[in-house]
Design a protein around this motif. Sequence first.
Motif, mmCIF file in Angstrom:
data_model
loop_
_atom_site.group_PDB
_atom_site.id
_atom_site.type_symbol
_atom_site.label_atom_id
_atom_site.label_comp_id
_atom_site.label_asym_id
_atom_site.label_seq_id
_atom_site.Cartn_x
_atom_site.Cartn_y
_atom_site.Cartn_z
ATOM 1 N N PHE A 109 0.828 -1.198 0.000
ATOM 2 C CA PHE A 109 0.000 0.000 0.000
ATOM 3 C C PHE A 109 0.868 1.257 0.000
ATOM 4 O O PHE A 109 0.522 2.267 -0.616
ATOM 5 C CB PHE A 109 -0.911 -0.008 1.228
ATOM 6 C CG PHE A 109 -1.954 1.069 1.231
ATOM 7 C CD1 PHE A 109 -2.861 1.196 0.184
ATOM 8 C CD2 PHE A 109 -2.033 1.983 2.265
ATOM 9 C CE1 PHE A 109 -3.821 2.183 0.174
ATOM 10 C CE2 PHE A 109 -2.987 2.981 2.276
ATOM 11 C CZ PHE A 109 -3.881 3.086 1.225
ATOM 12 N N THR A 110 2.024 1.186 0.652
ATOM 13 C CA THR A 110 2.972 2.304 0.636
ATOM 14 C C THR A 110 3.429 2.597 -0.790
ATOM 15 O O THR A 110 3.435 3.748 -1.235
ATOM 16 C CB THR A 110 4.193 1.972 1.513
ATOM 17 O OG1 THR A 110 3.770 1.789 2.865
ATOM 18 C CG2 THR A 110 5.218 3.090 1.464
ATOM 19 N N VAL A 111 3.811 1.544 -1.517
ATOM 20 C CA VAL A 111 4.235 1.709 -2.907
ATOM 21 C C VAL A 111 3.098 2.260 -3.755
ATOM 22 O O VAL A 111 3.297 3.131 -4.613
ATOM 23 C CB VAL A 111 4.725 0.359 -3.478
ATOM 24 C CG1 VAL A 111 5.060 0.498 -4.958
ATOM 25 C CG2 VAL A 111 5.939 -0.121 -2.717
ATOM 26 N N PHE A 112 1.898 1.769 -3.518
ATOM 27 C CA PHE A 112 0.732 2.243 -4.268
ATOM 28 C C PHE A 112 0.537 3.745 -4.081
ATOM 29 O O PHE A 112 0.285 4.480 -5.044
ATOM 30 C CB PHE A 112 -0.507 1.477 -3.790
ATOM 31 C CG PHE A 112 -1.781 1.872 -4.478
ATOM 32 C CD1 PHE A 112 -2.091 1.383 -5.733
ATOM 33 C CD2 PHE A 112 -2.673 2.745 -3.868
ATOM 34 C CE1 PHE A 112 -3.267 1.752 -6.372
ATOM 35 C CE2 PHE A 112 -3.844 3.125 -4.495
ATOM 36 C CZ PHE A 112 -4.147 2.623 -5.753
ATOM 37 N N LEU A 113 0.669 4.222 -2.857
ATOM 38 C CA LEU A 113 0.502 5.651 -2.586
ATOM 39 C C LEU A 113 1.548 6.483 -3.326
ATOM 40 O O LEU A 113 1.242 7.555 -3.869
ATOM 41 C CB LEU A 113 0.615 5.911 -1.076
ATOM 42 C CG LEU A 113 -0.522 5.419 -0.192
ATOM 43 C CD1 LEU A 113 -0.192 5.647 1.283
ATOM 44 C CD2 LEU A 113 -1.836 6.108 -0.544
ATOM 45 N N VAL A 114 2.781 5.998 -3.358
ATOM 46 C CA VAL A 114 3.851 6.748 -4.013
ATOM 47 C C VAL A 114 3.658 6.759 -5.525
ATOM 48 O O VAL A 114 3.766 7.796 -6.178
ATOM 49 C CB VAL A 114 5.227 6.157 -3.639
ATOM 50 C CG1 VAL A 114 6.340 6.877 -4.401
ATOM 51 C CG2 VAL A 114 5.460 6.279 -2.144
ATOM 52 N N ARG A 115 3.368 5.598 -6.101
ATOM 53 C CA ARG A 115 3.230 5.510 -7.552
ATOM 54 C C ARG A 115 2.023 6.274 -8.076
ATOM 55 O O ARG A 115 2.057 6.812 -9.182
ATOM 56 C CB ARG A 115 3.147 4.038 -7.969
ATOM 57 C CG ARG A 115 4.483 3.324 -7.870
ATOM 58 C CD ARG A 115 4.379 1.860 -8.218
ATOM 59 N NE ARG A 115 5.711 1.254 -8.326
ATOM 60 C CZ ARG A 115 5.935 -0.043 -8.342
ATOM 61 N NH1 ARG A 115 4.912 -0.884 -8.254
ATOM 62 N NH2 ARG A 115 7.158 -0.508 -8.441
ATOM 63 N N ARG A 116 0.970 6.338 -7.297
ATOM 64 C CA ARG A 116 -0.209 7.068 -7.725
ATOM 65 C C ARG A 116 -0.125 8.566 -7.407
ATOM 66 O O ARG A 116 -0.992 9.328 -7.809
ATOM 67 C CB ARG A 116 -1.452 6.485 -7.037
ATOM 68 C CG ARG A 116 -1.832 5.099 -7.531
ATOM 69 C CD ARG A 116 -2.361 5.116 -8.953
ATOM 70 N NE ARG A 116 -3.557 5.918 -9.065
ATOM 71 C CZ ARG A 116 -4.794 5.443 -8.938
ATOM 72 N NH1 ARG A 116 -4.975 4.162 -8.680
ATOM 73 N NH2 ARG A 116 -5.838 6.228 -9.064
ATOM 74 N N GLY A 117 0.890 8.980 -6.673
ATOM 75 C CA GLY A 117 1.012 10.390 -6.297
ATOM 76 C C GLY A 117 -0.108 10.838 -5.374
ATOM 77 O O GLY A 117 -0.497 12.008 -5.365
ATOM 78 N N THR A 118 -0.612 9.904 -4.556
ATOM 79 C CA THR A 118 -1.773 10.190 -3.715
ATOM 80 C C THR A 118 -1.494 11.288 -2.703
ATOM 81 O O THR A 118 -2.362 12.115 -2.410
ATOM 82 C CB THR A 118 -2.213 8.912 -2.988
ATOM 83 O OG1 THR A 118 -2.466 7.896 -3.958
ATOM 84 C CG2 THR A 118 -3.464 9.139 -2.177
ATOM 85 N N LEU A 119 -0.277 11.325 -2.162
ATOM 86 C CA LEU A 119 0.029 12.315 -1.135
ATOM 87 C C LEU A 119 -0.016 13.730 -1.688
ATOM 88 O O LEU A 119 -0.363 14.674 -0.979
ATOM 89 C CB LEU A 119 1.412 12.024 -0.527
ATOM 90 C CG LEU A 119 1.529 10.709 0.234
ATOM 91 C CD1 LEU A 119 2.942 10.515 0.739
ATOM 92 C CD2 LEU A 119 0.551 10.664 1.386
ATOM 93 N N GLY A 120 0.360 13.879 -2.964
ATOM 94 C CA GLY A 120 0.301 15.204 -3.582
ATOM 95 C C GLY A 120 -1.116 15.626 -3.905
ATOM 96 O O GLY A 120 -1.445 16.817 -3.847
ATOM 97 N N ASP A 121 -1.966 14.671 -4.237
ATOM 98 C CA ASP A 121 -3.348 14.988 -4.604
ATOM 99 C C ASP A 121 -4.261 15.143 -3.392
ATOM 100 O O ASP A 121 -5.291 15.812 -3.476
ATOM 101 C CB ASP A 121 -3.912 13.892 -5.521
ATOM 102 C CG ASP A 121 -3.339 13.979 -6.934
ATOM 103 O OD1 ASP A 121 -2.785 15.035 -7.268
ATOM 104 O OD2 ASP A 121 -3.437 12.980 -7.668
ATOM 105 N N TYR A 122 -3.905 14.527 -2.295
ATOM 106 C CA TYR A 122 -4.707 14.615 -1.072
ATOM 107 C C TYR A 122 -3.847 15.280 0.010
ATOM 108 O O TYR A 122 -3.180 14.606 0.796
ATOM 109 C CB TYR A 122 -5.165 13.224 -0.637
ATOM 110 C CG TYR A 122 -6.112 12.581 -1.630
ATOM 111 C CD1 TYR A 122 -7.488 12.735 -1.501
ATOM 112 C CD2 TYR A 122 -5.627 11.847 -2.706
ATOM 113 C CE1 TYR A 122 -8.361 12.161 -2.411
ATOM 114 C CE2 TYR A 122 -6.490 11.275 -3.629
ATOM 115 C CZ TYR A 122 -7.856 11.445 -3.471
ATOM 116 O OH TYR A 122 -8.709 10.878 -4.385
ATOM 117 N N ILE A 123 -3.883 16.602 0.030
ATOM 118 C CA ILE A 123 -2.904 17.368 0.806
ATOM 119 C C ILE A 123 -3.073 17.212 2.309
ATOM 120 O O ILE A 123 -2.136 17.493 3.061
ATOM 121 C CB ILE A 123 -2.948 18.864 0.427
ATOM 122 C CG1 ILE A 123 -4.318 19.467 0.795
ATOM 123 C CG2 ILE A 123 -2.649 19.055 -1.036
ATOM 124 C CD1 ILE A 123 -4.356 20.976 0.644
#
Length: 374
Positions: A295-309
């Motif tokens: 799930f950590t890799v998924f968050l990084v590859r999808r750029g989730t942290l940048g889209d969900y501030i």
Amino acid sequence: MILKTFGWSFGITALGLAAGLLYGGIEGLLLVAILSILEISLSFDNAVVNAKILERMSHFWQRMFLTVGVLIAVFGMRLVFPLLIVGVTAHLGPIEAIDLALEKGDIHEPGSYAYLLDEAHPLVASFGGMFLLMLFLDFLFDTERPHHWLTLIERPLARAGVLPTASIILALTSLALAAEYLADDPGEVLISGVLGLITYLLVDGLGRLFESQGVGEDVLSEDSDDALPTVPVTRSGPSATAAATGKAGFFLFLYVNILDASFSFDGVLGAFAITQDPIIIALGLGIGALYIRSFTVFLVRRGTLGDYIYLEHGAMWAIGALAVILLLTISIHVDELITGGIGLLFVLGGIASSVAHNKRMGGPASRRTEVSAS
């Protein structure tokens, strides 16, 4: 994308469940499944924070986290760590600790493996609680953070961050109060908590030192198909503005594994309320740990942290709650479902606030960037 990211986790899940069935029959299978779900539910916030650090690391150190780091998480924290704690506190040798563990004594039976591990809980909770509390407080006192979520609390504390030692002062005050009012042996709890604080300061400080000296600040090639994308991020622990390699990458790797270990304390100790069999616990929690890494890799590859501030904010508040709960469990039992539920609520709150923010702004940051570029 899903199969590529979670493929290993799916495969190991099948092997782990089969191992549980062969080892303990239907009961073993069910216990492995229950412990896996428990570990995953307790660790969503862990994945978010891991992703925030992972996106700073070079491709090599990301792979090290996902390979060597898995061995540390599964075998080190879920199997060896409980044996080590029991061996040290009960003055047992490695073989004696293993024999005691395989006896599967009840947690309420004096002298049993589960009982001795439970007796050592105040020291483990103090160490892990202080490490996580420092991470949370450094986040709150960060004066350079561009966004605030719970503004009535976060903005005043960010302004108070001009005092460089603010997080240390508050953390040590919390430790002193916990040792005085919650611990049966205040001295041991104080020493364990101070060691947790020192560990955080040491790894965090060395990571910043090597990054500030520009050691290995080569950004990953955009032509690399396997590289996880690195994006500018705000600090939540060791800071970086480029993919860290060399010594800087090593200390980020060390930092994220110690952080991951601190997160696992509650799950490892809580598992003994379900079963006292160390093999079943290692299988169940190990499967859960693999999913958290995927799930950590998924968050990084999808750029989730940048889209969900506000996702990181929710995870950090979940860390703060976990730190406080760990300190409280020095003398008060707190059910693991409560711990996981509070953390999950903070993470979901961060997601909901991020979605509302994106609607007001006309979409996630990545989509707005694509529109403006076109």
